[in-house]
Scaffold this motif. Structure first.
Motif, mmCIF file in Angstrom:
data_model
loop_
_atom_site.group_PDB
_atom_site.id
_atom_site.type_symbol
_atom_site.label_atom_id
_atom_site.label_comp_id
_atom_site.label_asym_id
_atom_site.label_seq_id
_atom_site.Cartn_x
_atom_site.Cartn_y
_atom_site.Cartn_z
ATOM 1 N N UNK A 151 -24.173 -12.281 33.848
ATOM 2 C CA UNK A 151 -23.884 -13.579 33.220
ATOM 3 C C UNK A 151 -24.626 -14.695 33.945
ATOM 4 N N UNK B 11 -13.366 -1.673 31.799
ATOM 5 C CA UNK B 11 -14.463 -2.262 31.021
ATOM 6 C C UNK B 11 -14.061 -3.645 30.498
ATOM 7 N N UNK C 241 -17.671 -16.160 33.597
ATOM 8 C CA UNK C 241 -18.845 -16.643 34.323
ATOM 9 C C UNK C 241 -19.856 -17.227 33.342
ATOM 10 N N UNK C 242 -20.026 -16.505 32.238
ATOM 11 C CA UNK C 242 -21.014 -16.902 31.243
ATOM 12 C C UNK C 242 -20.692 -18.288 30.686
ATOM 13 N N UNK C 243 -19.364 -18.509 30.406
ATOM 14 C CA UNK C 243 -18.997 -19.765 29.756
ATOM 15 C C UNK C 243 -18.920 -20.930 30.714
ATOM 16 N N UNK D 46 -14.362 -11.008 32.979
ATOM 17 C CA UNK D 46 -14.858 -11.712 34.168
ATOM 18 C C UNK D 46 -16.276 -12.222 33.930
ATOM 19 N N UNK D 47 -17.067 -11.390 33.265
ATOM 20 C CA UNK D 47 -18.457 -11.776 33.003
ATOM 21 C C UNK D 47 -18.502 -12.927 32.003
ATOM 22 N N UNK D 48 -17.649 -12.846 30.986
ATOM 23 C CA UNK D 48 -17.634 -13.901 29.975
ATOM 24 C C UNK D 48 -17.215 -15.240 30.589
ATOM 25 N N UNK E 129 -11.782 -5.658 31.740
ATOM 26 C CA UNK E 129 -11.705 -6.594 32.865
ATOM 27 C C UNK E 129 -13.093 -7.143 33.216
ATOM 28 N N UNK E 130 -14.041 -6.227 33.286
ATOM 29 C CA UNK E 130 -15.408 -6.622 33.654
ATOM 30 C C UNK E 130 -15.968 -7.575 32.607
ATOM 31 N N UNK E 131 -15.685 -7.250 31.343
ATOM 32 C CA UNK E 131 -16.199 -8.050 30.240
ATOM 33 C C UNK E 131 -15.636 -9.466 30.327
ATOM 34 N N UNK F 234 -22.244 -1.459 29.507
ATOM 35 C CA UNK F 234 -21.277 -1.190 30.565
ATOM 36 C C UNK F 234 -21.322 0.273 31.015
ATOM 37 N N UNK G 94 -21.358 -21.833 32.322
ATOM 38 C CA UNK G 94 -22.699 -22.356 32.507
ATOM 39 C C UNK G 94 -22.961 -23.731 31.901
#
Lengths: 688, 179
Positions: free
Chosen positions: B58, A23, A33-35, A29-31, A25-27, B29, A37
């Motif tokens: 994202x 969880x 990607x998010x940042x 990786x997503x963050x 790791x996913x968070x 999640x 932008x």
């Protein structure tokens, strides 16, 4: 296994709790990607460094770049937005569409983000009608109240209001003041239907409805035509289809940065959107002749593509029959969007240019009730028609059925025996109020068709579009269903192809191919899933099929696996008996199959037959090479959008290459636009 | 529709607030991972799918316009990630036959064999069948919700549910072969 257990087992299917480390790791990786932008406008042009996650993540890279574009778009001050999004765009329609999109009404309770967005929505001026503003009421106005479709309370209410409705129309509310526009539903041809409509709650509901509408486009589900063995099922029968609605819808979705739902993609409609140089017949006695070519399949080694091309006889302008046209416009509240009613109005105005001065046009609108806005008027009084068109404003709910009844009544009143009698329905597809029974509506359309009044459907807008209904009505009304998303599309359908849309040259056109098991192992009809016919329907003149208008071009593609090829998908049957063997008599090693076409002349009830063998050596003549290649690229693209079950290793990149190589002259730029569409699909892949 | 708290989180995330976005991922999640697991029944693969879905979230959150429930939108995203994963696995399989990677990690139990076969069977019934079965039966969503997620009409979902029931009735009981 019993059914209870299969559903029950699925219900019992319990996933183990997620691993907290995964969880995290996913968070992260997503963050990350998010940042990425903010402040990345330049990255729209240069692909970013992408950390692959596995063999399957590469497609997402392109997708994320497109998403970055969208994100950046919202971060810019309003005045720069169009510019930012317009820069990488190669099609001029994109910025326009973005403006239109956000003109949609917003609910009154707005948060910060919402407020910010609505601030932009007012920035671009709503597209102005090119028609002169009208202050006086339209020339004629009869109101027909469909009693059966209104509740009793509403009827008395509505009757009371009949007078005010005929009174001079109020000045048109500005488009961006959508709330006000909705409150003032009392407009030309429509009026408040019931008391509920006066309460603020009802208004909110309607706005919410418009907002919610994005996912409500309805498409009939269909499964892709399977591969068939020529020895087991040698005969394939289907109806001609000249509709192109699917292409415009797909284009619109891709312009919006998303892949279209698979069911919205009809391969044959995508292919038939384009004009190909299939030769036309010389005289009207045979309205068309088939062109057959055989080429190698780009997506299946060892397979071949058989193109069957048909071009309808085109009528010289002087010999066009008289036209009695009834425009039936949906002016319900859901049409209150710049890409709906205003676009429909402008499209109809364009259509006038392709009519003769003596042709007549009438206008009927429907919303809470149906009303005649303009009695049949000759086109030479163009201004009167334009004025009536320009006076229409959206409001109220939809009673499509009553509107259709009134339109048929008018068409019947000014019926031209030797001419074309047609209703042109412009709608976003909402037929919810009134006769909701699809069968009843369908049978009405069929009855009128038999009386000589045909129906075509022009679809507008997005979110509420009921493709299935439009298809059904047009198919049963001997008409076409087209989807209009831009004024350019309107020009294509209503001006360039006006004669095709208005003048039917052949009815109930059916195609049947019998494959030769001696030369063909397997075959597959590419597309035409919703147009399949039973083998016995071919010779049955009672069975309705598609119609071809003057100058229409229809293309069908079969993919075949020649006998003895290693590309065969289906294994030979172990227990095959003699009945599977090629039929007694003809072996015909030089023929892949035999094409039969049945059609009726417009005023006839008996069908005629055209026959032609499909020769194994029917290679592609040089003059048609580009067209065969381009139509193949379009077919490949459409199949990929549907999931690409039979397209092997074909990729969007391959499609792009093929399409670019076969653009040819492309006088109207349609093929160039297709190339852009493929690029968009590459970007949109994975975002959804 | 979504609870107000989620709505606020989404809006803040859309405005660029990273901690709101992190919170949004945290709170969803579980849903994402559990669906991914049901899809492939393999822990590591489910984690891959879930991670990909979070990245996609994202990338595309800015496009969410509150026109549908957030969870429906999210499901759509996860389903598409799962489909992508499956396609890549199939390509992978054709290229080089990899053994263990695909095996569900609970493959030893009889139930798991049964479920595995069942899902394979559903898949062979046609496009969208596995998706429909998982959303309707395993996730307990309504036909309308499943339709919105898969981009088809409610009646298509009902038709699929009906077809699956009819088709599976006709087949041999599979579990007993291994029993």
């Amino acid at each position: 296994m019993n059914t209870h257990s299969f559903e029950h087992e699925l219900k019992q299917l319990a996933a183990p709790p997620p691993d907290p480390a995964a969880r995290e790791r996913a968070r992260r990786a997503a963050l990350e990607e998010f940042q990425r932008r903010p402040g990345t406008v330049h990255q729209l042009h240069s692909p970013r460094r992408w950390r692959p996650l596995g063999p399957w993540s590469s497609g997402l890279a392109a997708a994320s770049i497109a998403a970055v574009g969208v994100a950046v778009y919202w971060l810019l001050p309003p005045e720069e937005r169009v510019l930012a999004i317009g820069e990488p765009a190669t099609s001029p329609s994109v910025p326009t569409y973005t403006e239109l999109k956000h003109d949609e009404p917003e609910p009154p309770q707005s948060s910060t983000a919402r407020a910010e967005r609505s601030a932009i929505t007012t920035a671009p001026p709503p597209p102005k009608m090119e028609l002169p503003a009208v202050e006086t009421p339209p020339p004629v106005m009869d109101i027909m109240i469909p009693q059966e479709s209104l509740p009793a309370s509403a009827i008395s209410n509505a009757t009371d209001r009949t007078r005010p409705a005929v009174a001079p129309a109020p000045p048109p509310p500005p488009l961006q003041a959508s709330t006000r526009a909705l409150e003032e539903v009392q407009v030309t041809g429509s009026r408040r239907v019931s008391r509920e409509f006066d309460s603020p709650m009802a208004v909110t509901t309607i706005i919410a409805d418009t907002l919610e509408s994005e996912n409500r486009d309805k498409f009939q589900h269909f499964d892709v035509n399977p591969v068939k063995r020529a020895a087991e099922e040698p005969v394939s029968t289907f109806s001609a289809d000249v509709d192109t609605a699917s292409y415009s819808y797909v284009r619109r979705q891709l312009d919006d940065g998303v892949l279209p739902p698979a069911d919205a993609v009809r391969v044959e409609e995508m292919v038939n959107y384009f004009d190909y140089a299939w030769p036309a017949p010389a005289s009207r006695s045979a309205p068309f002749q088939p062109t057959i070519t055989v080429s190698d399949s780009p997506w299946g080694t060892g397979k071949k593509l058989v193109h069957i091309g048909i071009r309808g006889f085109d009528l010289p302008a002087a010999r066009r029959p008289d036209v009695n046209l009834v425009l039936l416009l949906d002016v319900s509240g859901s049409m209150n969007s710049p890409d709906k009613l205003p676009l429909a109005q402008r499209s109809m105005a364009l259509l006038l240019d392709s009519l003769k001065p003596t042709d007549t046009v009438a206008i009927v609108v429907y919303a809470g009730a149906a009303g005649q806005v303009l009695a049949p008027t000759p086109v030479r009084e163009k201004q009167a028609i334009l004025d009536a068109l320009g006076s229409l404003r959206p409001g109220g709910s939809t009673a499509g059925a009553a509107g259709i009844q009134l339109a048929y009544e008018l068409a019947g009143r000014s019926f031209r025996k030797d001419g074309v009698n047609r209703i042109l329905l412009a709608t976003d597809g909402d037929f919810n109020v009134g006769i909701t029974d699809r069968e009843a509506l369908k049978s009405l359309v069929e009855r009128e068709r038999d009386k000589g009044v045909f129906l075509s459907v022009l679809g507008f807008g997005q979110g509420n579009y009921r493709d299935e209904m439009a298809q059904t009505l047009a198919q049963n009304g001997n008409g076409v269903a087209a989807y209009i998303d831009t004024l350019n599309e309107a020009r294509k359908v209503l001006v360039e192809q006006a004669s095709a849309a208005l003048f039917t040259i052949a009815k109930d056109v059916k195609l049947q191919v019998e494959f030769n098991p001696a030369t063909v192992a397997e075959y597959r009809l590419v597309g035409y899933e919703s147009r399949g016919l039973n083998r016995e329907d071919f010779n049955n003149d009672q069975v309705d099929a598609g119609d071809i208008g003057a100058g229409h071009v229809v293309t069908a593609i079969y993919e075949i696996t020649p006998a003895g090829s290693s590309a065969q998908l289906i294994d030979e049957r172990r227990y095959a008996t003699g009945t599977d063997a090629p039929p007694r008599g003809r072996v015909a090693p030089g023929e892949y199959g035999y094409l039969r076409i049945r059609y009726k002349l417009p005023d006839s009830t008996r069908s005629r037959l055209i026959e032609s063998p499909i020769r194994t050596r029917a290679s592609v003549p040089a003059a048609l090479r580009q067209d065969v290649q381009f139509s193949t690229a379009v077919a490949g693209f459409a199949q990929l959008l549907r999931g690409g079950r039979y397209t092997g290793g074909l990729s969007f990149e391959d499609v792009l290459r093929e399409a670019q190589a076969s653009r040819g002259e492309d006088p109207y730029g349609y093929r160039a636009e297709f190339v852009q569409l493929v690029r968009r699909a590459m970007q949109a892949r994975g975002i959804q | 529709m979504d609870d107000p708290q989620t709505t606020v989180l989404i809006r803040r995330a859309q405005d660029g607030n990273a901690s709101a976005f992190g919170e949004l991922v945290d709170s969803h999640y579980d849903t994402i991972y559990r669906f991914a697991w049901k899809w492939c029944r393999h822990r590591a693969n489910a984690e891959d799918i879930a991670q990909q879905a979070c990245i996609k979230l994202a990338a595309s959150l800015a496009q969410f316009r509150f026109e549908a429930a957030f969870t429906s939108w999210l499901y759509r995203l996860v389903v598409s990630c799962a489909q992508d994963w499956q396609r890549s696995q199939q390509r992978h399989l054709h290229a080089e036959l990899s053994g263990d990677e695909l095996q569900p990690d609970d493959s030893r139990t009889e139930d798991a064999i049964y479920i595995g076969q069942l899902l394979e069977q559903l898949e062979s019934l046609g496009e969208g069948m596995k998706e429909t079965a998982l959303l309707v039966h395993a996730e307990g969503l309504s036909h309308a919700e499943a339709g919105a997620i898969l981009g088809v009409s409610e009646s298509t979902i009902s038709w699929r549910v009906h077809t699956m029931r009819k088709q599976l009735q006709r087949r041999e009981p599979l579990a007993s072969i291994h029993a």
